[in-house]
Design a protein around this motif. Structure first.
Motif, PDB file in Angstrom:
ATOM      1  N   ASP A  19     -60.347 -46.235  35.862  1.00  0.00           N
ATOM      2  CA  ASP A  19     -58.945 -46.127  36.251  1.00  0.00           C
ATOM      3  C   ASP A  19     -58.798 -44.998  37.257  1.00  0.00           C
ATOM      4  O   ASP A  19     -58.583 -43.848  36.900  1.00  0.00           O
ATOM      5  CB  ASP A  19     -58.088 -45.880  34.996  1.00  0.00           C
ATOM      6  CG  ASP A  19     -56.597 -45.940  35.272  1.00  0.00           C
ATOM      7  OD1 ASP A  19     -56.204 -46.251  36.418  1.00  0.00           O
ATOM      8  OD2 ASP A  19     -55.832 -45.670  34.338  1.00  0.00           O
ATOM      9  N   SER A  20     -58.893 -45.344  38.553  1.00  0.00           N
ATOM     10  CA  SER A  20     -58.818 -44.303  39.576  1.00  0.00           C
ATOM     11  C   SER A  20     -57.445 -43.635  39.541  1.00  0.00           C
ATOM     12  O   SER A  20     -56.451 -44.252  39.147  1.00  0.00           O
ATOM     13  CB  SER A  20     -59.104 -44.882  40.959  1.00  0.00           C
ATOM     14  OG  SER A  20     -58.123 -45.828  41.319  1.00  0.00           O
ATOM     15  N   PRO A  21     -57.375 -42.363  39.940  1.00  0.00           N
ATOM     16  CA  PRO A  21     -56.117 -41.615  39.856  1.00  0.00           C
ATOM     17  C   PRO A  21     -54.999 -42.235  40.702  1.00  0.00           C
ATOM     18  O   PRO A  21     -55.259 -42.838  41.745  1.00  0.00           O
ATOM     19  CB  PRO A  21     -56.479 -40.234  40.403  1.00  0.00           C
ATOM     20  CG  PRO A  21     -57.960 -40.161  40.364  1.00  0.00           C
ATOM     21  CD  PRO A  21     -58.463 -41.560  40.458  1.00  0.00           C
ATOM     22  N   GLY A  22     -53.788 -42.084  40.256  1.00  0.00           N
ATOM     23  CA  GLY A  22     -52.627 -42.532  41.026  1.00  0.00           C
ATOM     24  C   GLY A  22     -52.360 -44.019  40.881  1.00  0.00           C
ATOM     25  O   GLY A  22     -52.940 -44.709  40.049  1.00  0.00           O
ATOM     26  N   THR A  23     -51.470 -44.489  41.730  1.00  0.00           N
ATOM     27  CA  THR A  23     -51.074 -45.898  41.742  1.00  0.00           C
ATOM     28  C   THR A  23     -52.154 -46.724  42.416  1.00  0.00           C
ATOM     29  O   THR A  23     -52.703 -46.331  43.442  1.00  0.00           O
ATOM     30  CB  THR A  23     -49.742 -46.061  42.505  1.00  0.00           C
ATOM     31  OG1 THR A  23     -48.780 -45.183  41.918  1.00  0.00           O
ATOM     32  CG2 THR A  23     -49.236 -47.477  42.424  1.00  0.00           C
TER      33      THR A  23
ATOM     34  N   LEU B 284     -60.162 -46.823  45.850  1.00  0.00           N
ATOM     35  CA  LEU B 284     -61.252 -47.709  45.410  1.00  0.00           C
ATOM     36  C   LEU B 284     -62.517 -46.910  45.111  1.00  0.00           C
ATOM     37  O   LEU B 284     -63.227 -47.192  44.149  1.00  0.00           O
ATOM     38  CB  LEU B 284     -61.549 -48.777  46.467  1.00  0.00           C
ATOM     39  CG  LEU B 284     -60.479 -49.844  46.645  1.00  0.00           C
ATOM     40  CD1 LEU B 284     -60.788 -50.693  47.879  1.00  0.00           C
ATOM     41  CD2 LEU B 284     -60.370 -50.713  45.407  1.00  0.00           C
ATOM     42  N   ASN B 285     -62.803 -45.900  45.928  1.00  0.00           N
ATOM     43  CA  ASN B 285     -64.019 -45.112  45.723  1.00  0.00           C
ATOM     44  C   ASN B 285     -63.902 -44.115  44.575  1.00  0.00           C
ATOM     45  O   ASN B 285     -64.908 -43.577  44.115  1.00  0.00           O
ATOM     46  CB  ASN B 285     -64.435 -44.412  47.019  1.00  0.00           C
ATOM     47  CG  ASN B 285     -65.099 -45.381  47.959  1.00  0.00           C
ATOM     48  OD1 ASN B 285     -65.687 -46.367  47.533  1.00  0.00           O
ATOM     49  ND2 ASN B 285     -64.992 -45.128  49.247  1.00  0.00           N
ATOM     50  N   ALA B 286     -62.674 -43.906  44.083  1.00  0.00           N
ATOM     51  CA  ALA B 286     -62.486 -43.063  42.896  1.00  0.00           C
ATOM     52  C   ALA B 286     -62.739 -43.873  41.626  1.00  0.00           C
ATOM     53  O   ALA B 286     -62.719 -43.327  40.529  1.00  0.00           O
ATOM     54  CB  ALA B 286     -61.088 -42.474  42.889  1.00  0.00           C
ATOM     55  N   GLU B 287     -62.986 -45.148  41.785  1.00  0.00           N
ATOM     56  CA  GLU B 287     -63.407 -46.030  40.695  1.00  0.00           C
ATOM     57  C   GLU B 287     -64.913 -46.220  40.879  1.00  0.00           C
ATOM     58  O   GLU B 287     -65.354 -46.649  41.935  1.00  0.00           O
ATOM     59  CB  GLU B 287     -62.665 -47.371  40.840  1.00  0.00           C
ATOM     60  CG  GLU B 287     -63.022 -48.381  39.805  1.00  0.00           C
ATOM     61  CD  GLU B 287     -62.332 -49.715  40.042  1.00  0.00           C
ATOM     62  OE1 GLU B 287     -61.263 -49.941  39.465  1.00  0.00           O
ATOM     63  OE2 GLU B 287     -62.890 -50.535  40.799  1.00  0.00           O
ATOM     64  N   TYR B 288     -65.686 -45.873  39.848  1.00  0.00           N
ATOM     65  CA  TYR B 288     -67.137 -45.919  40.028  1.00  0.00           C
ATOM     66  C   TYR B 288     -67.861 -45.970  38.687  1.00  0.00           C
ATOM     67  O   TYR B 288     -67.278 -45.756  37.629  1.00  0.00           O
ATOM     68  CB  TYR B 288     -67.626 -44.706  40.832  1.00  0.00           C
ATOM     69  CG  TYR B 288     -67.278 -43.376  40.209  1.00  0.00           C
ATOM     70  CD1 TYR B 288     -68.101 -42.795  39.245  1.00  0.00           C
ATOM     71  CD2 TYR B 288     -66.133 -42.682  40.592  1.00  0.00           C
ATOM     72  CE1 TYR B 288     -67.793 -41.573  38.670  1.00  0.00           C
ATOM     73  CE2 TYR B 288     -65.816 -41.458  40.026  1.00  0.00           C
ATOM     74  CZ  TYR B 288     -66.647 -40.915  39.070  1.00  0.00           C
ATOM     75  OH  TYR B 288     -66.338 -39.701  38.500  1.00  0.00           O
ATOM     76  N   VAL B 289     -69.165 -46.234  38.773  1.00  0.00           N
ATOM     77  CA  VAL B 289     -70.048 -46.193  37.612  1.00  0.00           C
ATOM     78  C   VAL B 289     -71.285 -45.394  38.018  1.00  0.00           C
ATOM     79  O   VAL B 289     -71.706 -45.440  39.181  1.00  0.00           O
ATOM     80  CB  VAL B 289     -70.404 -47.618  37.123  1.00  0.00           C
ATOM     81  CG1 VAL B 289     -71.177 -48.404  38.162  1.00  0.00           C
ATOM     82  CG2 VAL B 289     -71.149 -47.593  35.800  1.00  0.00           C
ATOM     83  N   VAL B 290     -71.828 -44.633  37.072  1.00  0.00           N
ATOM     84  CA  VAL B 290     -72.994 -43.795  37.348  1.00  0.00           C
ATOM     85  C   VAL B 290     -74.181 -44.297  36.535  1.00  0.00           C
ATOM     86  O   VAL B 290     -74.062 -44.536  35.327  1.00  0.00           O
ATOM     87  CB  VAL B 290     -72.715 -42.312  37.000  1.00  0.00           C
ATOM     88  CG1 VAL B 290     -73.939 -41.446  37.279  1.00  0.00           C
ATOM     89  CG2 VAL B 290     -71.501 -41.797  37.763  1.00  0.00           C
TER      90      VAL B 290
ATOM     91  N   HIS C 112     -69.772 -46.665  43.931  1.00  0.00           N
ATOM     92  CA  HIS C 112     -68.334 -46.682  44.179  1.00  0.00           C
ATOM     93  C   HIS C 112     -67.883 -48.103  44.502  1.00  0.00           C
ATOM     94  O   HIS C 112     -68.615 -48.874  45.128  1.00  0.00           O
ATOM     95  CB  HIS C 112     -67.993 -45.782  45.366  1.00  0.00           C
ATOM     96  CG  HIS C 112     -68.403 -44.355  45.186  1.00  0.00           C
ATOM     97  ND1 HIS C 112     -67.604 -43.424  44.560  1.00  0.00           N
ATOM     98  CD2 HIS C 112     -69.546 -43.703  45.541  1.00  0.00           C
ATOM     99  CE1 HIS C 112     -68.221 -42.258  44.558  1.00  0.00           C
ATOM    100  NE2 HIS C 112     -69.400 -42.401  45.135  1.00  0.00           N
ATOM    101  N   THR C 113     -66.664 -48.433  44.139  1.00  0.00           N
ATOM    102  CA  THR C 113     -66.134 -49.777  44.377  1.00  0.00           C
ATOM    103  C   THR C 113     -65.873 -50.053  45.853  1.00  0.00           C
ATOM    104  O   THR C 113     -66.126 -51.156  46.324  1.00  0.00           O
ATOM    105  CB  THR C 113     -64.837 -49.989  43.569  1.00  0.00           C
ATOM    106  OG1 THR C 113     -65.159 -49.874  42.179  1.00  0.00           O
ATOM    107  CG2 THR C 113     -64.240 -51.345  43.828  1.00  0.00           C
ATOM    108  N   GLY C 114     -65.396 -49.080  46.601  1.00  0.00           N
ATOM    109  CA  GLY C 114     -64.982 -49.285  47.986  1.00  0.00           C
ATOM    110  C   GLY C 114     -66.111 -49.245  49.003  1.00  0.00           C
ATOM    111  O   GLY C 114     -67.273 -49.524  48.699  1.00  0.00           O
TER     112      GLY C 114
END
Length: 154
Positions: free
Chosen positions: A42-46, A54-60, A101-103
């Motif tokens: 759940d990336s920050p903000g709306t 999109l890049n704030a949504e990621y998996v490591v 990252h997703t983006g």
């Protein structure tokens, strides 16, 4: 003399076969050292679909082993079937992590980009699956339905 040449050839072939079996076994052992460590679903903000969001949504993914692992062709999937394929030639060094990252962005040894134009991970619940080139599951990480943070440590 023919017998000795045949025996020598047989020993060479046996050595090649046993060597390839050892390599397969060690590669399988190495793959077992791959683990998800974080899923930021759940990336920050709306959720407006900006590349920054999109890049704030990621998996490591982390290599917990003591040797590098070639993971080119390995995949990360979610419940909906979105699929990321690790790029050709990609190697994850020992005890290192890679963030997917997703983006969009420029791939490096520690950051890869899925190049999606919309979110992959569901904010309410989702599961990440790490698969080898044969499709065998190596690890999973679930973002639970009831969670107080935007990410989960796997």
């Amino acid at each position: 003399m023919k017998f000795l040449r045949a025996l020598a050839s047989l020993l060479v072939v046996a050595g090649l076969v046993s060597g390839s079996l050892i390599a397969t076994t060690s590669n399988a052992d190495a793959a077992s050292k791959l683990r998800f460590t974080k899923l930021y679903a759940d990336s920050p903000g709306t959720d407006r679909g900006s590349n920054k969001s999109l890049n704030a949504e990621y998996v490591v993914v982390k290599n917990t082993g003591s040797s590098k692992i070639k993971i080119a062709g390995y995949k990360i999937k979610d419940k909906a079937g979105h699929t990321f394929v690790f790029p050709k030639g990609f190697v994850l060094k020992a005890r290192r992590s890679v963030t997917v990252h997703t983006g969009r962005g420029t791939n490096t040894g520690s950051h890869l980009y899925w190049k999606q134009r919309w979110y992959v991970w569901n904010n309410t619940t989702d599961t990440a699956y790490l698969l080898n080139t044969r499709g065998s599951r190596l690890d999973t990480c679930t973002f639970p339905r009831k969670h107080s943070k935007a990410y989960v440590t796997c």
